[in-house]
Write a protein that holds these residues in place. Structure first.
Motif, PDB file in Angstrom:
ATOM      1  N   ALA A 160      11.931 -41.781 -66.219  1.00 44.73           N
ATOM      2  CA  ALA A 160      10.600 -41.203 -66.398  1.00 44.73           C
ATOM      3  C   ALA A 160       9.615 -42.240 -66.911  1.00 44.73           C
ATOM      4  O   ALA A 160       8.476 -42.340 -66.434  1.00 44.73           O
ATOM      5  CB  ALA A 160      10.666 -40.018 -67.360  1.00 44.73           C
TER       6      ALA A 160
ATOM      7  N   GLU B 296       6.427 -43.905 -64.831  1.00 37.33           N
ATOM      8  CA  GLU B 296       5.065 -43.832 -65.372  1.00 37.33           C
ATOM      9  C   GLU B 296       4.427 -45.215 -65.423  1.00 37.33           C
ATOM     10  O   GLU B 296       3.263 -45.400 -65.047  1.00 37.33           O
ATOM     11  CB  GLU B 296       5.090 -43.213 -66.765  1.00 37.33           C
TER      12      GLU B 296
ATOM     13  N   ILE C 288      11.497 -36.379 -60.688  1.00 32.87           N
ATOM     14  CA  ILE C 288      10.300 -36.444 -61.515  1.00 32.87           C
ATOM     15  C   ILE C 288       9.212 -37.169 -60.743  1.00 32.87           C
ATOM     16  O   ILE C 288       9.497 -38.094 -59.970  1.00 32.87           O
ATOM     17  CB  ILE C 288      10.581 -37.139 -62.864  1.00 32.87           C
TER      18      ILE C 288
ATOM     19  N   HIS D  45       5.077 -38.804 -60.926  1.00 38.95           N
ATOM     20  CA  HIS D  45       3.809 -39.163 -61.570  1.00 38.95           C
ATOM     21  C   HIS D  45       2.810 -39.378 -60.440  1.00 38.95           C
ATOM     22  O   HIS D  45       2.801 -40.424 -59.795  1.00 38.95           O
ATOM     23  CB  HIS D  45       3.961 -40.431 -62.413  1.00 38.95           C
TER      24      HIS D  45
ATOM     25  N   VAL E 113       2.176 -35.089 -64.178  1.00 37.18           N
ATOM     26  CA  VAL E 113       3.612 -35.283 -64.284  1.00 37.18           C
ATOM     27  C   VAL E 113       4.296 -33.982 -63.870  1.00 37.18           C
ATOM     28  O   VAL E 113       4.002 -32.918 -64.410  1.00 37.18           O
ATOM     29  CB  VAL E 113       4.045 -35.654 -65.711  1.00 37.18           C
TER      30      VAL E 113
ATOM     31  N   ARG F  94       8.164 -32.261 -62.916  1.00 32.80           N
ATOM     32  CA  ARG F  94       9.617 -32.462 -62.955  1.00 32.80           C
ATOM     33  C   ARG F  94      10.317 -31.182 -62.550  1.00 32.80           C
ATOM     34  O   ARG F  94       9.896 -30.090 -62.933  1.00 32.80           O
ATOM     35  CB  ARG F  94      10.076 -32.884 -64.348  1.00 32.80           C
TER      36      ARG F  94
END
Length: 302
Positions: free
Chosen positions: A197, A201, A221, A223, A228, A230
């Protein structure tokens, strides 16, 4: 509409109890001959999720060519712009072990002669989706992405396998889709580290694009555009994981093409990827929209 520019293969899949060591021969229990290739797989996955799909690829003049396109033709993928080049159709040699993990050796064949110029014959509109992968020439893939950018398309790169790519190529990408191993290879170039994660990012921030990371049984996940999203995975007992990543990407692309939110696209992708683990082979395992939606309603019904 989704335009997929990428590879088409025939997969030769053998099941073994365990993978051989160097110089060792192991005996498999059975084998499957099936259509594959990441480009073709993802085109079919998106089509089965209800999207209008045009596939740009190349087959050879051998006996494998018709088999390579059989599922796409049957399911209604537009194949009018697939090139036929003299020589062999691409082949993938796949072994699947007792834990449903796989090892793959690719022989590119006609895929090595695919040209982005074939896209010029395709009529597209702004906000149509262009989907590319890492199995054909990255020079031609970069040209394809630039072509899509000029036309205002949304451009998705599934960097599988994780071949080296230039900053110029990535500048043409809207959303990068990778698994954890592929994420690490791309993240190294910008010094991104930490958890999946965190690395996603950092990568999204440094490169100025959306990043989606698939996490296998743990889900995915994303971005994207400062959001964001998930989704957990969907519990299954896997038979063969070969088509799972392509099922995710095709379903994700189809959801974006239908203007569904990123969170929904990620969840649809996870459901499709889980279902693809339940059958042997890549294309035979790709689920339909009805099958995916049924899985999505089961938790609420239980």
């Amino acid at each position: 509409m989704i335009v997929v520019f990428g590879s088409v293969n025939v997969d030769l899949v053998a099941r073994v109890d365990r993978f051989p060591h160097a110089g060792e021969t192991v005996t498999g229990s059975d084998h499957v001959v099936a259509a594959g290739g990441k480009g073709a797989n993802q085109a079919l996955a998106a089509r089965r999720m209800g999207a209008d799909v045009t596939f740009i690829g190349a087959t050879g003049t051998d006996a494998f060519a018709d088999l390579a396109l059989a599922h796409l033709r049957r399911d209604g993928v537009d194949l009018r712009h697939v090139a036929v080049v003299e020589g062999a159709t691409g082949l993938a040699f796949i072994t699947v072990d007792g834990y449903a993990e796989n090892q793959i050796v690719l022989s590119p064949g006609a895929n090595g002669r695919l040209k982005a110029a074939a896209l010029d014959a395709v009529a597209v509109k702004p906000n149509d989706v262009l989907l590319v992968q890492g199995e054909v020439s990255m020079t031609e893939t970069e040209k394809a992405l630039a072509w899509g950018r000029e036309r205002g398309m949304r451009r998705l790169l599934n960097l599988a396998p994780a071949v080296p790519v230039s900053s110029r190529l990535l500048s043409h990408v809207d959303i990068l889709i990778v698994n954890e191993a592929e994420l690490r290879q791309v993240a190294e170039r910008v010094g991104a580290s930490g958890s999946a994660a965190s690395a996603a990012e950092q990568l999204a921030s440094e490169l100025g694009l959306g990043v989606v990371v698939t996490l296998g049984a743990l889900g995915a996940i994303a971005h994207v555009d400062g959001e964001v999203a998930r989704s957990p995975g969907f519990p299954v007992t896997p038979v063969d994981t070969t088509g799972a990543g392509d099922a995710f990407v095709g379903a994700f692309a189809a959801a974006l093409d239908a203007s569904r939110p990123v969170m929904e696209a990620v969840r649809l992708g996870c459901a499709a990827g889980s279902l693809a683990c339940l059958k042997a082979g890549a294309q035979p395992s790709l689920p339909t929209r009805q099958e995916v939606e049924r899985v999505l309603t089961e938790p609420a019904a239980s």
